[in-house]
Design a protein around this motif. Structure first.
Motif, PDB file in Angstrom:
ATOM      1  N   MET A  13      56.423  42.542  54.165  1.00 33.14           N
ATOM      2  CA  MET A  13      56.667  43.920  54.608  1.00 33.14           C
ATOM      3  C   MET A  13      58.168  44.148  54.811  1.00 33.14           C
ATOM      4  O   MET A  13      58.718  45.167  54.383  1.00 33.14           O
ATOM      5  N   VAL A  14      58.831  43.198  55.462  1.00 30.90           N
ATOM      6  CA  VAL A  14      60.265  43.319  55.718  1.00 30.90           C
ATOM      7  C   VAL A  14      61.033  43.370  54.408  1.00 30.90           C
ATOM      8  O   VAL A  14      61.906  44.233  54.211  1.00 30.90           O
ATOM      9  N   PHE A  15      60.714  42.480  53.480  1.00 28.93           N
ATOM     10  CA  PHE A  15      61.424  42.453  52.202  1.00 28.93           C
ATOM     11  C   PHE A  15      61.178  43.735  51.414  1.00 28.93           C
ATOM     12  O   PHE A  15      62.080  44.243  50.741  1.00 28.93           O
ATOM     13  N   SER A  16      59.973  44.266  51.487  1.00 25.75           N
ATOM     14  CA  SER A  16      59.697  45.534  50.806  1.00 25.75           C
ATOM     15  C   SER A  16      60.526  46.661  51.403  1.00 25.75           C
ATOM     16  O   SER A  16      61.071  47.495  50.685  1.00 25.75           O
ATOM     17  N   LEU A  17      60.603  46.680  52.723  1.00 34.12           N
ATOM     18  CA  LEU A  17      61.379  47.738  53.380  1.00 34.12           C
ATOM     19  C   LEU A  17      62.875  47.610  53.101  1.00 34.12           C
ATOM     20  O   LEU A  17      63.586  48.617  53.063  1.00 34.12           O
TER      21      LEU A  17
END
Length: 139
Positions: free
Chosen positions: A76-80
């Motif tokens: 999720m963090v990498f996508s954001l």
């Protein structure tokens, strides 16, 4: 490796899965018949074995759920962080899917950490929770 194979081959198999007849088992049960005396001890050890097996299985489920939550939260963090490279609607859709998956894992995890044994598994589940909070903070 050869020593282990020799040790396995020299070990005598028990017939009919009978417990070894020892003086300690006889003394514990207060009987003169070693076969009769070993049964309560064997039953008690089987009870302890089953209790420990249940504990280890539950612990492994908690650890696996925490690892899965951690992995999805990091994704999720990498996508954001890619929001400047891809359309925001696509990024938010990916993050929403991952968030729903994490919430499903939390639902299963909640079943394992409820009750009187919750304190045993609390430390194993906090790492995933911390990563999830970080992902939510960035979202």
């Amino acid at each position: 490796m050869g020593d282990q194979e020799n040790a396995k081959q020299t070990k005598k198999p028990r017939l009919n899965n009978q417990a070894p007849k020892t003086a300690v088992a006889t003394k514990l049960a207060g009987s003169n018949d070693p076969e009769e005396a070993s049964k309560p001890v064997i039953r008690q050890f089987a009870f302890y074995r089953d209790t420990l097996d249940a504990h280890y299985d539950q612990r492994e489920r908690v650890i696996k759920a925490s690892r899965d939550i951690t992995a999805l939260s990091k994704k999720m963090v990498f996508s954001l962080l890619r929001i400047t490279q891809e359309p925001p609607s696509k990024v938010f859709k990916e993050v929403e899917e991952k968030n729903n998956a994490v919430l499903g894992i939390f639902g299963r995890l909640a079943q394992d950490i409820q009750g009187s044994d919750a304190y045993k598994y609390n430390g194993h589940s906090t790492h995933g929770l911390q990563e999830y909070i970080e992902a939510l903070g960035l979202w």
